[in-house]
Structure formats: C-alpha cells, structure tokens
Design an enzyme around this catalytic site. Structure first.
Site, PDB file in Angstrom:
ATOM      1  N   GLY A  59      -2.064   1.251  -5.150  1.00  0.00           N
ATOM      2  CA  GLY A  59      -1.016   2.273  -5.528  1.00  0.00           C
ATOM      3  C   GLY A  59      -1.041   2.276  -6.945  1.00  0.00           C
ATOM      4  N   ARG A  63      -3.460   4.542  -9.632  1.00  0.00           N
ATOM      5  CA  ARG A  63      -2.458   5.194 -10.958  1.00  0.00           C
ATOM      6  C   ARG A  63      -3.070   4.639 -12.284  1.00  0.00           C
ATOM      7  NH1 ARG A  63       1.509   4.925  -7.375  1.00  0.00           N
ATOM      8  NH2 ARG A  63       2.876   3.117  -8.576  1.00  0.00           N
ATOM      9  N   SER A  69      -8.275   9.055  -5.283  1.00  0.00           N
ATOM     10  CA  SER A  69      -8.379   9.388  -4.755  1.00  0.00           C
ATOM     11  C   SER A  69      -8.474   9.738  -3.670  1.00  0.00           C
ATOM     12  CB  SER A  69     -10.424   8.310  -4.629  1.00  0.00           C
ATOM     13  OG  SER A  69     -10.610   7.483  -3.293  1.00  0.00           O
ATOM     14  N   ASP A  80      -1.849   2.194   7.337  1.00  0.00           N
ATOM     15  CA  ASP A  80      -0.394   1.746   7.499  1.00  0.00           C
ATOM     16  C   ASP A  80       0.567   2.139   8.420  1.00  0.00           C
ATOM     17  OD1 ASP A  80       0.486   1.056   4.904  1.00  0.00           O
ATOM     18  OD2 ASP A  80       0.386   3.074   3.883  1.00  0.00           O
TER      19      ASP A  80
END
Length: 247
Positions: A59, A63, A69, A80
């Site tokens: 993550g 960024r 995407s 997850d």
C-alpha cells in the site's frame, strides 16, 4: 518507402507495478506457509505474519510510486480474504467448537462483499469513503489509518497466537483463552491487547452488513418508485391514445 516501426510504449504494465509484485510475493508466502502449517508451528506464523506485513508495504509503495490500480486493489483484497479464511479454517479444526471460526469466516467475507456492493450502489469510487456515514465508529475505523491498522493487526495476531497455543484437537477456545489470560506472560499481554481490536473489527463487520441492507433497501425503494412512475406514464399514454381514437 518502407514505414518506420511504431515506437514501443514506455508505459510500465500494471502487472509489473512494484506493489503488485509484492502482492505476488504475498501469495507465494501464503501458499508456502499453509503447506507447512501442520508440520511446523514456528515457521508458519513467521511466514504468515511476514505476508501480512507486506500488505502494508504494498500500500505504501502504491502511493509512493503513484502505482495505484484496480488490479492491485483486487489482488490485495482477495489475498487478504483468502489468507484469513484459510487460517480460520485451520483453527476450526484445532479448537472446539469449530463453528465459531467458521462463523467468523462467513462474517469476514460477507461483510467485505456487502461493503463493496453498497459502495457500488452508492456510486462511490472507494469502499473506504464513509464520510456520509452516521455511525461514528464506522467513520473512525475507515477515517483513521492507524486505528484501522491496529484492528486488522489485532485480528491476525490473535489468530496466530491461538494457532501457536493449540496442543490437540480436543481443547475449547474458552479454556485456552482463560488459562493464558490468568498468566503474566508476553502471550497473555498480546492476547489482552489484541482482543479489543479484534472485537472492534467484528463490530465493524456487522455494521458493514447493516449499511448494505440500508443501501439495498433504499435502492430497491427508488427502483419501485421509478417502475410505478413508468407504469403510470404508459397508462396515461394508452388512455390518451384511446380517447383520440374514440374522437
């Protein structure tokens, strides 16, 4: 005169984005971890937790390198859910009653599906956009990245500790928790600190289901009003046409 070959695009394929490559590594780590879960109780938690940490890393990379995407978001969410689901299935075989963990599995997958679907119905770009929610806990969970991370980490840590503490398949979950909470150890401290975050996340899962029901009923009601309006318009047109023919 022969045409010059068109220059190749320098745009990086979405499948080669840094966060997506980390996502592939997470999938491999999870596959390796679960292949060893019943044979090595030390290696499995390490591999599983390292995969979970990579979830935060991908993550950050998305960024940092501007490589966000839809493919990456779906890959991340599916990884997850599947990894947590597999862990809960394993725990259901190690503790009695196993239905507790299977119920948590259904709640986890169902609530996330409900949240994604309600986001679609509301026309929002992200399932984390809950600014218009009237529930303060729901807003706090998705609005504060650290609080959400604490709840998610608490769930995984608690499940991994339960896996580590399982000695045989005849133990009950309540006995294992109560016996370890009475001791002053690192394990009891981790259990105590993770229970609050775990409970909060389950409450959020229930709220997400309720939010979906509210959004679904609102959409259904709007659809019914629209259908009634169209039906009335058709009847008016038919009635006016009939009057015109009579004249």
């Amino acid at each position: 005169m022969a045409k010059k070959p068109a220059p190749r695009s320098s745009k990086l394929s979405v499948y080669l984005y840094v966060p997506n490559i980390i996502g592939y590594i997470r999938v491999l780590l999870n596959c390796l971890a679960f292949s060893l879960c019943l044979r090595n109780k030390i290696i499995f938690p390490i591999l599983y937790f390292f995969s979970f940490v990579c979830d935060a890393v991908d993550g950050w990379c998305a960024r940092r390198f501007n490589q966000v995407s839809t493919f990456g978001a779906v890959l991340d969410m599916v990884t997850d859910r599947i990894s947590t689901a597999c862990l809960l299935v394993v725990l259901s075989q190690l503790y009695k009653p196993g239905l507790i963990f299977l119920s948590l599995l259904a709640l986890d997958i169902g609530s996330h599906w409900f949240q994604m679907y309600s986001t679609f119905l509301a026309g929002k770009a992200s399932h984390k956009d809950v600014k218009d929610s009237t529930n303060w806990l729901f807003r706090a969970y998705y609005g504060n990245r650290m609080f959400m991370a604490y709840c998610c980490v608490s769930c995984e840590v608690l499940y991994l500790i339960l896996f580590y503490l399982a000695e045989n398949q005849t133990e009950t979950l309540a006995d294992v928790l109560s016996s370890n909470l009475q001791k002053i150890t690192l394990v009891s401290f981790l259990i105590g600190t993770s229970l609050f975050g775990w409970a909060t996340k389950q409450i959020i899962n229930v709220i997400q289901g309720g939010m979906w029901l509210a959004e679904f009923s609102k959409t259904t009601e709007s659809f019914m009003y629209c259908k009634m309006d169209i039906t009335l318009r058709i009847l008016l047109i038919l009635n006016s046409s009939k009057l015109h023919l009579d004249i």
